[in-house]
Design a protein around this motif. Structure first.
Motif, PDB file in Angstrom:
ATOM      1  N   UNK A  18       3.032   8.459  -0.677  1.00 49.45           N
ATOM      2  CA  UNK A  18       1.686   8.454  -1.248  1.00 49.45           C
ATOM      3  C   UNK A  18       0.957   7.136  -1.019  1.00 49.45           C
ATOM      4  N   UNK A  19       1.682   6.130  -0.611  1.00 46.87           N
ATOM      5  CA  UNK A  19       1.080   4.815  -0.446  1.00 46.87           C
ATOM      6  C   UNK A  19       1.343   3.933  -1.655  1.00 46.87           C
ATOM      7  N   UNK A  21      -0.373   1.349  -2.792  1.00 51.03           N
ATOM      8  CA  UNK A  21      -1.571   0.966  -3.545  1.00 51.03           C
ATOM      9  C   UNK A  21      -1.989   2.053  -4.533  1.00 51.03           C
ATOM     10  N   UNK A  22      -1.827   3.296  -4.146  1.00 48.14           N
ATOM     11  CA  UNK A  22      -2.297   4.392  -4.997  1.00 48.14           C
ATOM     12  C   UNK A  22      -1.235   4.871  -5.974  1.00 48.14           C
ATOM     13  N   UNK A 102       2.671  -0.043   5.956  1.00 48.87           N
ATOM     14  CA  UNK A 102       1.391   0.640   5.780  1.00 48.87           C
ATOM     15  C   UNK A 102       0.416  -0.219   4.979  1.00 48.87           C
ATOM     16  N   UNK A 103       0.955  -1.043   4.115  1.00 52.44           N
ATOM     17  CA  UNK A 103       0.093  -1.797   3.194  1.00 52.44           C
ATOM     18  C   UNK A 103       0.355  -3.293   3.327  1.00 52.44           C
ATOM     19  N   UNK A 104       0.709  -3.686   4.545  1.00 51.90           N
ATOM     20  CA  UNK A 104       1.285  -5.004   4.770  1.00 51.90           C
ATOM     21  C   UNK A 104       0.447  -6.153   4.220  1.00 51.90           C
ATOM     22  N   UNK A 105      -0.771  -6.225   4.666  1.00 53.78           N
ATOM     23  CA  UNK A 105      -1.605  -7.367   4.309  1.00 53.78           C
ATOM     24  C   UNK A 105      -1.714  -7.536   2.798  1.00 53.78           C
ATOM     25  N   UNK A 106      -1.978  -6.445   2.153  1.00 51.34           N
ATOM     26  CA  UNK A 106      -2.125  -6.455   0.700  1.00 51.34           C
ATOM     27  C   UNK A 106      -0.869  -6.931  -0.007  1.00 51.34           C
ATOM     28  N   UNK A 109      -0.130 -10.529   0.571  1.00 55.21           N
ATOM     29  CA  UNK A 109      -1.114 -11.351  -0.143  1.00 55.21           C
ATOM     30  C   UNK A 109      -0.712 -11.534  -1.605  1.00 55.21           C
ATOM     31  N   UNK A 162       4.277  -2.620  14.347  1.00 59.14           N
ATOM     32  CA  UNK A 162       3.165  -1.760  13.951  1.00 59.14           C
ATOM     33  C   UNK A 162       3.260  -0.350  14.509  1.00 59.14           C
ATOM     34  N   UNK A 165       2.372   2.406  11.953  1.00 60.89           N
ATOM     35  CA  UNK A 165       0.932   2.425  11.696  1.00 60.89           C
ATOM     36  C   UNK A 165       0.192   3.150  12.810  1.00 60.89           C
TER      37      UNK A 165
END
Lengths: 223, 223
Positions: A18-19, A21-22, A102-106, A109, A162, A165
């Motif tokens: 689902x990811x 972040x979500x 999938x959410x690497x940068x976030x 960070x 990547x 991705x």
DNA sequence: GTCTATACTGTGATAGAC
DNA sequence: GTCTATCACAGTATAGAC
């Protein structure tokens, strides 16, 4: 299975599909049919869950990546196949924790520690790919200058990192076997043009293994 | 400059530097010294801002990417340099909207329309890179089979798409010129091994242009 | 067009009973 | 260990005055 471990397993599953972040702590608790309070009894929060998942990942992949540095793969026949298996295993381990990519940068960070660890893993990837390329190129006649080799390894590292991705973007799919085998094929064929005379044989090897692997998979599913 | 446009510019700036996920509508309003209510007068919300930014991006890059399909680059001398400039422009436009790439999965998950558009752009990238490779390979003696060519273009598309992610992961930096020139170098040197006899000359061209470009940049800064 | 004020929502997190 | 209940807060969004 202890609740604590179930939380980790469920979180990983949800993050991947689902990811990250979500997916909220509430989602995780709901899927497991436990209360949010219970989840917070075991973990301080989402941060700690992710940190522990990353530690698992770092341990697993770190081990796999350092292996070929100490003991190069057999130099005789079947070398392409050996490398195929090796890269398959690497990509398989990555796939299990693909939510990170999938959410690497976030993620990097938010979690300093994960960023450092991830960068270490990236260097290990480079080193492993460098070792593979060098062993392959040593046997061939081609004169790949050091600079070219570095460029190639850079390129392979990027592709390795990547690949999921790219596949997701291109095909919307989330199928482990196909995605991974294609990744391996993509990586190995990147080496081919540097192989001089053995180039064509190498291509042929890659493609026949690729076909056989996918047949094996589908064959197995039929049982 | 109208407030509406200022919102778009400021949002883009913040998304690129701070990350789209961590930037809220409140942040945008605060940086601009306007009230959140004012922002919501101009845009229904963050979604609409992102959608419009993407439309800008799609128009700009779409135009650049279709150009070489209609009119191939000059086939005489200076071809490497022409390609260099072209790829530089492409990467520059991408760089302006790099927040999309840093948070790709998340954004495409939330906004269906952006996903479709992004996939269209990806195909355009492939087509443009294919055109470039073909023009370059036509002049050389090498026999790059169609299959190899497709593999190469795939590879270049992936690199082009995730170059900023890779650079950020590797170097933590956010410097436009260096990052872009390195990306161009990386892309062009991927073609080199397929060029047969002209291989070395091609490498030399690439590297000399790369050096000159960076010198130009630093030189300009000194003024 | 722009502001202030306010309401609504989802998520993260804790306290205390069982 | 697990639950229910509840809080706190950030981010989104709207109403209505200026």
């Amino acid at each position: 299975m202890k609740t604590r471990d179930r939380i980790l397993v469920t979180s990983l599953e949800l993050f991947n599909t689902e990811g990250e972040a979500t997916t909220t702590t509430l989602d995780i608790a709901n899927v497991m049919d436990i209360s949010p309070g219970n989840l917070y009894y075991h973990f301080k929060g989402k941060e700690q869950i992710i940190t522990e998942l990353f530690e698992q990942y770092e341990t697993a992949l770190g081990g796999t990546l350092t292996a070929p540095l100490e003991q190069p793969l057999s130099e005789s026949r079947g070398q392409v196949e050996d490398n195929w298996y090796y890269l398959y295993v690497v990509l398989e381990e990555m796939f299990q924790y693909r939510f990170l990519y999938y959410n690497l940068d976030n993620i990097l960070q938010r979690y300093e520690g994960v960023r450092k660890g991830f960068q270490r893993l990236l260097q290990l990837k480079r080193a492993a790919l460098y070792a593979i390329c060098q062993t392959l190129l040593e046997q061939s006649v081609i004169s790949a200058r050091e600079q070219q080799l570095v460029g190639l390894v850079d390129n392979m590292t990027l592709t390795l990192t990547f690949w999921f991705n790219y596949e997701k973007l291109l095909h919307d799919r989330d199928q482990q076997q196909v995605t991974i085998h294609q990744g391996v094929l993509q990586l190995l064929t990147m080496i081919a043009p540097y192989l001089g005379d053995e180039q064509l044989a190498f291509y042929r090897d890659c493609e026949s293994i690729y076909k056989r692997m996918l047949d094996d998979e589908t064959g197995r599913e039929h049982c």
